[in-house]
Every structure is written in C-alpha cells, then in structure tokens.
Design a protein around this motif. Structure first.
Motif, PDB file in Angstrom:
ATOM      1  N   VAL A 115       0.838  -1.193   0.000  1.00 30.94           N
ATOM      2  CA  VAL A 115       0.000   0.000   0.000  1.00 30.94           C
ATOM      3  C   VAL A 115       0.879   1.251   0.000  1.00 30.94           C
ATOM      4  N   THR A 116       0.612   2.182  -0.911  1.00 25.86           N
ATOM      5  CA  THR A 116       1.356   3.445  -0.877  1.00 25.86           C
ATOM      6  C   THR A 116       0.434   4.560  -0.380  1.00 25.86           C
ATOM      7  N   ALA A 117       1.060   5.671  -0.021  1.00 25.76           N
ATOM      8  CA  ALA A 117       0.301   6.786   0.553  1.00 25.76           C
ATOM      9  C   ALA A 117      -0.836   7.185  -0.355  1.00 25.76           C
ATOM     10  N   GLY A 118      -2.019   7.357   0.200  1.00 28.60           N
ATOM     11  CA  GLY A 118      -3.147   7.838  -0.576  1.00 28.60           C
ATOM     12  C   GLY A 118      -3.937   6.765  -1.302  1.00 28.60           C
ATOM     13  N   ARG A 119      -3.438   5.505  -1.275  1.00 27.99           N
ATOM     14  CA  ARG A 119      -4.135   4.428  -1.978  1.00 27.99           C
ATOM     15  C   ARG A 119      -4.639   3.341  -1.025  1.00 27.99           C
ATOM     16  N   ARG A 120      -4.759   3.689   0.219  1.00 34.09           N
ATOM     17  CA  ARG A 120      -5.129   2.724   1.251  1.00 34.09           C
ATOM     18  C   ARG A 120      -6.492   2.081   0.989  1.00 34.09           C
ATOM     19  N   ARG A 121      -7.496   2.922   0.700  1.00 39.43           N
ATOM     20  CA  ARG A 121      -8.842   2.396   0.464  1.00 39.43           C
ATOM     21  C   ARG A 121      -8.877   1.444  -0.740  1.00 39.43           C
ATOM     22  N   GLU A 122      -8.218   1.886  -1.833  1.00 35.82           N
ATOM     23  CA  GLU A 122      -8.180   1.065  -3.041  1.00 35.82           C
ATOM     24  C   GLU A 122      -7.522  -0.290  -2.754  1.00 35.82           C
ATOM     25  N   ALA A 123      -6.457  -0.246  -1.974  1.00 31.99           N
ATOM     26  CA  ALA A 123      -5.730  -1.478  -1.657  1.00 31.99           C
ATOM     27  C   ALA A 123      -6.604  -2.425  -0.842  1.00 31.99           C
ATOM     28  N   LEU A 124      -7.302  -1.885   0.124  1.00 32.25           N
ATOM     29  CA  LEU A 124      -8.166  -2.721   0.960  1.00 32.25           C
ATOM     30  C   LEU A 124      -9.253  -3.379   0.111  1.00 32.25           C
ATOM     31  N   ARG A 125      -9.858  -2.571  -0.772  1.00 26.25           N
ATOM     32  CA  ARG A 125     -10.944  -3.100  -1.594  1.00 26.25           C
ATOM     33  C   ARG A 125     -10.422  -4.153  -2.578  1.00 26.25           C
ATOM     34  N   PHE A 126      -9.273  -3.882  -3.189  1.00 22.79           N
ATOM     35  CA  PHE A 126      -8.734  -4.807  -4.181  1.00 22.79           C
ATOM     36  C   PHE A 126      -8.306  -6.128  -3.518  1.00 22.79           C
ATOM     37  N   THR A 127      -7.702  -6.022  -2.339  1.00 17.52           N
ATOM     38  CA  THR A 127      -7.302  -7.237  -1.612  1.00 17.52           C
ATOM     39  C   THR A 127      -8.521  -8.103  -1.318  1.00 17.52           C
TER      40      THR A 127
ATOM     41  N   ILE B 294      -7.693 -16.223  -4.080  1.00 19.03           N
ATOM     42  CA  ILE B 294      -6.255 -16.000  -3.937  1.00 19.03           C
ATOM     43  C   ILE B 294      -5.924 -15.698  -2.484  1.00 19.03           C
ATOM     44  N   ARG B 295      -4.841 -16.302  -2.012  1.00 14.56           N
ATOM     45  CA  ARG B 295      -4.418 -16.031  -0.634  1.00 14.56           C
ATOM     46  C   ARG B 295      -3.622 -14.733  -0.647  1.00 14.56           C
ATOM     47  N   ALA B 296      -4.250 -13.671  -0.196  1.00 10.15           N
ATOM     48  CA  ALA B 296      -3.630 -12.355  -0.257  1.00 10.15           C
ATOM     49  C   ALA B 296      -3.637 -11.710   1.123  1.00 10.15           C
ATOM     50  N   ASP B 297      -2.566 -10.943   1.398  1.00 11.99           N
ATOM     51  CA  ASP B 297      -2.518 -10.248   2.679  1.00 11.99           C
ATOM     52  C   ASP B 297      -1.882  -8.880   2.468  1.00 11.99           C
ATOM     53  N   LEU B 298      -2.085  -8.006   3.450  1.00 12.34           N
ATOM     54  CA  LEU B 298      -1.495  -6.678   3.346  1.00 12.34           C
ATOM     55  C   LEU B 298      -1.219  -6.122   4.738  1.00 12.34           C
ATOM     56  N   ASP B 299      -0.481  -5.017   4.756  1.00 12.50           N
ATOM     57  CA  ASP B 299      -0.077  -4.385   5.994  1.00 12.50           C
ATOM     58  C   ASP B 299      -1.020  -3.227   6.277  1.00 12.50           C
ATOM     59  N   VAL B 300      -1.703  -3.265   7.405  1.00 11.53           N
ATOM     60  CA  VAL B 300      -2.658  -2.186   7.709  1.00 11.53           C
ATOM     61  C   VAL B 300      -2.002  -1.052   8.480  1.00 11.53           C
ATOM     62  N   GLU B 301      -0.694  -1.164   8.728  1.00 10.50           N
ATOM     63  CA  GLU B 301      -0.020  -0.207   9.605  1.00 10.50           C
ATOM     64  C   GLU B 301       0.531   1.032   8.882  1.00 10.50           C
ATOM     65  N   SER B 302       0.290   1.134   7.574  1.00 14.22           N
ATOM     66  CA  SER B 302       0.817   2.266   6.799  1.00 14.22           C
ATOM     67  C   SER B 302       2.329   2.434   6.976  1.00 14.22           C
ATOM     68  N   ARG B 303       3.048   1.353   6.865  1.00 12.11           N
ATOM     69  CA  ARG B 303       4.501   1.438   7.000  1.00 12.11           C
ATOM     70  C   ARG B 303       5.142   1.736   5.645  1.00 12.11           C
ATOM     71  N   SER B 304       6.442   1.900   5.674  1.00  8.94           N
ATOM     72  CA  SER B 304       7.152   2.251   4.439  1.00  8.94           C
ATOM     73  C   SER B 304       7.067   1.104   3.428  1.00  8.94           C
ATOM     74  N   VAL B 305       7.226   1.453   2.149  1.00  6.37           N
ATOM     75  CA  VAL B 305       7.211   0.450   1.093  1.00  6.37           C
ATOM     76  C   VAL B 305       8.299  -0.591   1.353  1.00  6.37           C
ATOM     77  N   LYS B 306       9.428  -0.108   1.788  1.00  8.90           N
ATOM     78  CA  LYS B 306      10.550  -1.003   2.107  1.00  8.90           C
ATOM     79  C   LYS B 306      10.129  -2.013   3.167  1.00  8.90           C
ATOM     80  N   ALA B 307       9.510  -1.527   4.214  1.00  9.62           N
ATOM     81  CA  ALA B 307       9.077  -2.415   5.296  1.00  9.62           C
ATOM     82  C   ALA B 307       8.062  -3.430   4.791  1.00  9.62           C
ATOM     83  N   GLN B 308       7.197  -2.970   3.872  1.00  5.04           N
ATOM     84  CA  GLN B 308       6.169  -3.876   3.362  1.00  5.04           C
ATOM     85  C   GLN B 308       6.780  -4.951   2.463  1.00  5.04           C
ATOM     86  N   PHE B 309       7.762  -4.586   1.663  1.00  2.00           N
ATOM     87  CA  PHE B 309       8.442  -5.600   0.846  1.00  2.00           C
ATOM     88  C   PHE B 309       9.165  -6.620   1.728  1.00  2.00           C
TER      89      PHE B 309
END
Length: 408
Positions: free
Chosen positions: A325-337, A345-360
């Motif tokens: 998830v990048t800044a400003g696209r949180r809602r889109e990411a939640l909906r798409f996931t 599909i087994r999909a997961d994401l980080d809800v903590e709004s951390r850096s892209v690096k941290a998410q990778f």
RNA sequence: GUGACCGUAGCUCAGUUUGGUUAGAGCGCCGGGUUGUGGUCCCGGAGGUCGCGGGUUCGAAGCCCGUCGGUCACCCCA
C-alpha cells in the motif's frame, strides 16, 4: 510476565500451530473418505459416566480426573477420554443401527507432565458403534494406520492382540493369578498391588515383564468365538495391506476393552511416551453405562504425540500475494485485496501504513510468491507486479492480476 | 504420587568457579542507509523486577532456606 498457562497445558501458536492445522485438515479428509461423521459431545460429563464407563479400577478414574461440583451441586468431570461420552450420547438419542463417529478435541488428566504427556492434551478419535463384526475392527485399525502414514509419523508400528471377552477372560485371569502368585518373589511393589486389582497390567510392567517371559498370555486362553474373531481381524488386515505385529503381551489400561486391543507405536521416538495411539473393542461399555448392549470398537490418537514425532520442521503459512500500500491508496488497496481473496487468492497486506521497504520485507518474510504495489499506476488501471522469487517486475492491468498470480 | 536436573532479553545462551560499581552476545523484531522495492551488507533502536519470597553480607544474578515453574524419568496412558 504476570500469568502463565496452567501447569501441563500448552498454548499452540504459529509456527507450530501450522502443523496442527495441517494434521487436522488431513484428518477430516481421511475420516470423510471412510464414511465417519462428526459427533460432538460436552467437554464435561456427570462424573459417573467415567467412573462406570472408563472403570473404577483404572488409574485414570482413581487419580487423574478433574472433578468439580457445579452451582447446582452436581458432580461433573472434565473428560479424560472421549469414548464413554459418545456411547452415552448414542444411548441417550435412542439411536440404533450403526454410528461411525469421528471427532477430535481436548482431554484432561491430572498427571505430572513430561514429553508427550500433558494435563490438557488433544485426541483424534473414532468410534464404530453397532457392529460386532471383525471387519469393523479391521476398518478402524486401517483408518488409523492410513492417517498416521499420511501424517508421516516415522517408525510407525501397529501392534495388535486379543485380550478375551466376558466368556473366557475370567478363566484366564485365574490361571494368570496362580502363575503370578508362584512368582511373588520377583514382582515389584506396584505389581503386587495390581495382582489383586488388575493382574493383566502386570504383563505391562517395565520392571517385572522381563522376568515373566513364561507367563501365560491371554491369546492362549481365548474361547472359540474370540479366537475366530481375532483370526478374522488379522486376515482382513492382511487383505487390506495393513502391516501389523501380533503382540501377545499387549494389554490396555481401561477396563472396558475386550477382544481386540491395539496400539500405534512410533518406534523412532526417543521419548518414553511413544504410543501415538491406541484402541480396542468395547462391547460391554453400553451396559456398564446402564444402557442396552451396543457393541463398539474405536481408537484414540494423541495429537500432541504425533506432533512430537514430526520433530521441529517449520511449515510455511502459504501466501500467493502480498499487497503493498502506498500513501493515498489505502482504500483502493483494501478493496482490491478483498476482491482477490473472494476470487480464491491467498492475499494479505499491511494495515499499519509502513514504508514500502518495510512492506516488501514483510512480503519476503511471509514467503509470498508475488507482491503488488498499489500506487500511482492505479489511476490508469494498472499495478506493479513483482515475482518475488525471480525479482522480475512488470506493470500489468488490474484485470490481469488474477491470471498473473496463478502463473507464479 | 516419587526422583533427578534446570530457571538471566521474544528465542538460544554467556556471566555464578574466587559475591564487587552501568548485566552481555547471537538470532528475531522495529527503523534508517533508497521520501515507490524484499532477500545480502552497514548503522541505529526497542526489549531484562537475573522466576518469586525471605535470609547471610558493607555489597547478591552469583551463597543459604523456602516456594512456584520448566525438563526428563518412574508410574500411567493418547
């Protein structure tokens, strides 16, 4: 740390719990394949159910039960095993015919904990009610064997015996007692006690058994009916391709067993508690509980012990896609996931709004096959898709994500 | 219920022999090095009533007693 799990109980957390989940999923599959249905009974029963069912003479009933009085003054006991409950439920429902029951859950026994022995432990259980046929015994033994092999328990050995029934056992016990009396001098203190309470268990004693190699075995005193039954069980097992070892000294600790008795032993396991499962026939149990005669045969497998035999191999928590998830696209990411998950599909994401690096980094640690970046490209209907194994990355259309993921 | 051994960070352990000032490491976790890119590497950070209670001592993670917990075995059983 303020609180701890009570003595002899375990919290089963990831990654170990992944093994448990896998074992339970494969168990459901095997039970269904053999036609066993789900039966759930209470975790506690009137104390009498176990006192009479499991047997007053057993160690389990005498020393190991969690018994308490409820606010209505009833004496209740946390189940130390499952079989009496299922037979009680069958009788209470007024059921007839055949019931093939499968279940799993916690059992409770007050003991000193050690490897493979807990105060709350988990059993996988099967009860085949309503048939006296040897084919039922064989089916039950086979099911346990196939499952344990599938669970990849190393060094598995199936040991079986017949311990006679109400017809022939009394005569055998007389012979055994006479023999044991003659060997009083070599018996340990515990065995001297058992001589009067439960002489067959002396054959099970680690200290005495080696000195009693010439003791009479139950198999040599079976009545004709028991001999026939035991012979049939063995021949059907051979027919089904289930390897077993006839073990004349095998004896069970619960009072209700008669005729067939068997154990699944993990011979590779170094712990003293290497019996990974056990069971037998209990044609008299329903009557002990005050009901009409209902024959039955079943087994219990110790889940904790199965896990113990598997060692420390860590299983993954499989994940197809990690959504970044990048800044400003949180809602889109939640909906798409959510959409991806609904399409399987087994999909997961980080809800903590951390850096892209941290998410990778998180995607990598989770062992995800691919990662998706929901970012600026989203406004053009596209996302960044990265194959985490190869490191290859491309920009694809949103509609292509599902197909792209399945190619990973 | 009996016996033996053991309790220091989330995990694995060092430090206890000869009590001495601010209790350490590796792994893991979080962050930075790249304000949209993981695994390797570098830097930094968070995290500990030394199981708990009492005693001895000027001083206790360390010595003594007790207690709780863990591990393993006996016993019992899945």
């Amino acid at each position: 740390m303020t609180f701890r799990a009570p003595k002899g109980t375990d919290d089963i957390l990831p990654p170990v719990s992944r093994t448990w989940r896998r074992l339970l999923l494969t168990w459901e599959d095997w039970a269904a394949r053999y036609g066993y249905e789900l039966v759930l009974t209470p975790l506690f029963e009137a104390t009498e159910v176990f006192a009479r069912g499991t047997g007053e003479g057993t160690e389990v009933v005498q020393k190991q039960m969690y018994t308490f009085e409820d606010k209505g003054g009833r004496s209740l006991t946390l189940r130390p095993e499952g079989t009496p409950s299922v037979v009680r439920a069958f009788l209470e429902a007024g059921a007839d015919g055949i019931l093939k029951a499968a279940y799993w859950g916690p059992m409770f026994r007050y003991e000193r904990p050690q490897a493979g022995r807990r105060r709350q432990f988990y059993q996988i259980d099967v009860e085949y009610l309503g048939s006296r046929e040897a084919a039922a015994d064989a089916e039950v033994i086979e099911l346990g064997y196939r499952y344990l092999i599938d669970a990849s328990v190393p060094g598995l050995s199936v040991q079986i015996n017949s311990i006679g029934d109400r017809e022939c056992r009394p005569a055998y016990l007389e012979v055994l007692k006479e023999y044991l009396e003659s060997r009083r001098d070599v018996l340990c203190d515990d065995s001297l006690l058992r001589l009067t309470t439960n002489p067959m268990r002396v054959l099970d004693c680690k200290i005495c058994a080696p000195k009693l190699s010439d003791a009479p075995s139950p198999v040599d005193y079976l009545c004709d009916a028991c001999t026939t039954h035991y012979g049939e069980v063995r021949s059907i097992l051979r027919e089904l391709g289930v390897p077993f070892e006839a073990t004349p000294r095998l004896v069970r600790g619960l009072d209700y067993y008669e005729r067939t008795a068997f154990e699944y032993v993990a011979t590779d396991l170094k712990a003293a508690q290497n019996a990974v499962g056990g069971g037998g026939r209990y044609d008299g149990l329903a009557e002990l509980l005050g009901g009409r005669p209902v024959p039955g045969v079943g087994f219990a497998l110790g889940l904790d012990r199965i896990v113990l035999t598997l060692g420390d191999v860590e299983e993954p928590n499989p994940l197809d896609l990690y959504i970044i998830v990048t800044a400003g696209r949180r809602r889109e990411a939640l909906r798409f996931t959510s959409e991806l998950r609904r399409s399987g599909i087994r999909a997961d994401l980080d809800v903590e709004s951390r850096s892209v690096k941290a998410q990778f980094r998180a995607a990598d640690r989770r062992g995800a096959a691919g990662a998706l970046v929901i970012g600026d490209e989203w406004s053009e209907g596209r996302v960044v898709a990265k194959d985490l194994a190869s490191g290859h990355q491309e920009i694809i259309r949103i509609e292509e994500v599902e197909a792209w993921t399945r190619r990973l």
